[in-house]
Write a protein that holds these residues in place. Sequence first.
Motif, PDB file in Angstrom:
ATOM      1  N   GLU A 117      -4.031  -9.658  10.130  1.00  0.00           N
ATOM      2  CA  GLU A 117      -5.483  -9.957  10.112  1.00  0.00           C
ATOM      3  C   GLU A 117      -5.746 -11.383   9.596  1.00  0.00           C
ATOM      4  O   GLU A 117      -6.477 -11.606   8.633  1.00  0.00           O
ATOM      5  CB  GLU A 117      -6.222  -8.922   9.251  1.00  0.00           C
ATOM      6  N   SER A 169      -9.212  -1.951   0.679  1.00  0.00           N
ATOM      7  CA  SER A 169     -10.502  -2.457   0.175  1.00  0.00           C
ATOM      8  C   SER A 169     -10.953  -1.744  -1.098  1.00  0.00           C
ATOM      9  O   SER A 169     -11.770  -2.275  -1.844  1.00  0.00           O
ATOM     10  CB  SER A 169     -11.585  -2.299   1.245  1.00  0.00           C
ATOM     11  N   GLN A 183       0.812  -1.222   0.000  1.00  0.00           N
ATOM     12  CA  GLN A 183       0.000   0.000   0.000  1.00  0.00           C
ATOM     13  C   GLN A 183       0.843   1.270   0.000  1.00  0.00           C
ATOM     14  O   GLN A 183       0.308   2.359  -0.211  1.00  0.00           O
ATOM     15  CB  GLN A 183      -0.949  -0.012   1.205  1.00  0.00           C
ATOM     16  N   SER A 222      -5.776   2.512  -0.294  1.00  0.00           N
ATOM     17  CA  SER A 222      -6.725   1.754   0.522  1.00  0.00           C
ATOM     18  C   SER A 222      -6.718   0.281   0.112  1.00  0.00           C
ATOM     19  O   SER A 222      -6.651  -0.047  -1.080  1.00  0.00           O
ATOM     20  CB  SER A 222      -8.131   2.329   0.343  1.00  0.00           C
ATOM     21  N   HIS A 224       1.562  -9.362   4.892  1.00  0.00           N
ATOM     22  CA  HIS A 224       0.433  -8.430   4.961  1.00  0.00           C
ATOM     23  C   HIS A 224      -0.353  -8.533   3.650  1.00  0.00           C
ATOM     24  O   HIS A 224      -0.299  -7.663   2.778  1.00  0.00           O
ATOM     25  CB  HIS A 224       0.949  -7.003   5.160  1.00  0.00           C
ATOM     26  N   TYR A 225      -1.017  -9.689   3.491  1.00  0.00           N
ATOM     27  CA  TYR A 225      -1.806  -9.961   2.278  1.00  0.00           C
ATOM     28  C   TYR A 225      -0.919 -10.043   1.034  1.00  0.00           C
ATOM     29  O   TYR A 225      -1.389  -9.880  -0.086  1.00  0.00           O
ATOM     30  CB  TYR A 225      -2.868  -8.887   2.041  1.00  0.00           C
TER      31      TYR A 225
HETATM   32  C1  BGP Z   1      -7.040  -3.452   7.300  1.00  0.00           C
HETATM   33  C2  BGP Z   1      -5.702  -3.753   6.633  1.00  0.00           C
HETATM   34  C3  BGP Z   1      -4.892  -2.555   6.291  1.00  0.00           C
HETATM   35  C4  BGP Z   1      -5.708  -1.329   5.911  1.00  0.00           C
HETATM   36  C5  BGP Z   1      -6.947  -1.169   6.779  1.00  0.00           C
HETATM   37  C6  BGP Z   1      -7.843  -0.034   6.335  1.00  0.00           C
HETATM   38  O1  BGP Z   1      -7.883  -4.494   7.034  1.00  0.00           O
HETATM   39  O2  BGP Z   1      -4.904  -4.560   7.494  1.00  0.00           O
HETATM   40  O3  BGP Z   1      -4.019  -2.957   5.260  1.00  0.00           O
HETATM   41  O4  BGP Z   1      -6.024  -1.338   4.584  1.00  0.00           O
HETATM   42  O5  BGP Z   1      -7.704  -2.345   6.792  1.00  0.00           O
HETATM   43  O6  BGP Z   1      -8.742  -0.528   5.384  1.00  0.00           O
HETATM   44  P1  BGP Z   1      -8.953   0.238   4.007  1.00  0.00           P
HETATM   45  O7  BGP Z   1      -7.604   0.444   3.458  1.00  0.00           O
HETATM   46  O8  BGP Z   1      -9.810  -0.658   3.203  1.00  0.00           O
HETATM   47  O9  BGP Z   1      -9.629   1.534   4.377  1.00  0.00           O
END
Ligand code: BGP
Length: 489
Positions: free
Chosen positions: A193, A444, A22, A442, A147-148
């Motif tokens: 996660e 997601s 990211q 982001s 991390h994914y």
């Molecule tokens: C968590 C992840 C992070 C980060 C966070 C915020 O699930 O571990 O990598 O992305 O979410 O979510 P988003 O980036 O979708 O707003």
Amino acid sequence: MTNAINGFKPDFLWGGATAANQVEGAYNIDGKGLSTADMVKYIPKEERGIHNFSMDVTADYIEGVLAGKVNDRYPKRDGIDFYHRYKEDIALFAEMGFKVFRLSINWARIFPNGDDAEPNEAGLQFYDNVFDELKKYDIEPLVTLSHYETPLELSRKYNGWYNRKLIGFFTKYAETVFSRYKDKVKYWLTFNEINVITHSPYTGGGVLIDKIPGKTKDQIAYQAAHHQFVASSLATKLAHEIIPDVQVGCMLARMETYPHTNNPDDILEAQHQNDLNLFFTDVHAKGEYPSYMNRYFAENNITIEKEVGDDEIIKQYTVDFISFSYYMSVTVATQGAHDEVAGNMIKGGVKNEYLESSDWGWQIDPKGLRVALRDFHNRYNKPLFIVENGLGAFDTVEEDGSIHDDYRIAYLSKHIEQMKEAVKDGVDLMGFTAWGPIDLVSMSTSEMSKRYGFIYVDQDDDGNGTLNRSKKDSFDWYKKVIETNGEEL
Ligand code: BGP
């Protein structure tokens, strides 16, 4: 009688958290292989919903991306060029007074295909440089091994973590980086996660469920999770053999779940959903599968295939601390209509009318963080580390370049206030790394507009911009929080 604790301990680890995929960019240079995270970024926004962790893709879709048939990818969706700008960014983190900085090592930068005989020296050198830069400012690295970012070839050739062979590839990767950085890194997390694999086996483990016909998503996901549990325990064992004063943590996306009413059915459903979430920390911290999962597995035709020794490894090598992400709480109802956004977060999800929502529909619940901290403390009595918390929001750059993100200050100050209450409740809290101390892509949405940073990055959702960094109002606010060890919020 010990004195009541009135604040954070003197060595409380204040900082910020990121993930390689990211922030780094440079997704295909200096020998780095592709990772599953690089592929997820191709999934069009309209296929994701507001916050859709179940970003599952098919094998054909991935092959289509690789054949160039899917070209909706923005050139800069893969980060904010931390790969080349890490010195500037770390200097800004140091200016805020960071004690710790959470980052992930991109596994595919070290083993480009995941099953390579030898590691990629350019990848190892990059993280050496980052850790040396952090050392200049006495900032401790807190490193996530995965991390994914499963190497894409491990997904294409072995179908990711559904294949037990990944345990070997992962422990080789872990041993390589533990040995390389044993004098520079003492805080490690295994899987980011780890519970997300049940929402999205591809995001969490590079598993393509359409390649395993005849098995349910749950069966596949929990089998893959078992392999990650074994791998995490073996990595914990290796870390303690290689790095003298190491601390290894697990990492959970905590989904604090409330019952919608005092109807006993809602109470039981909330308890069940909390169990499904805390199952992952139960295994990591207690070293065994909890008995309540036997009923869930039986009722959902899930059989976990284990090898001799698995249970002993998991039992013997439990984690030293528990880390987690916390953004929101969720609410479940067994009767009545379900809310589309809340239902996207959890089965049977409904809105909590006592809470405000973020621009992306996440329900903001600072007191829920105190609830989560107390739950963790009472359940495990282990040190705790909040490694993600923050507000994704639309930011406006004023004419003079300033950014008045008082909404982000409000969100964070309320959550830190509740952390303080939890410490008074007796919780052993190691530290706090705000998610996205600098604007990043982001997970997601794969977009920039969902901004988290104390530092603004000039890049839009289409990858246009100078990438210049600038300070938001929250930059000086967080600097003061750290200076006063959480007294001034
Ligand atoms: C968590 C992840 C992070 C980060 C966070 C915020 O699930 O571990 O990598 O992305 O979410 O979510 P988003 O980036 O979708 O707003």
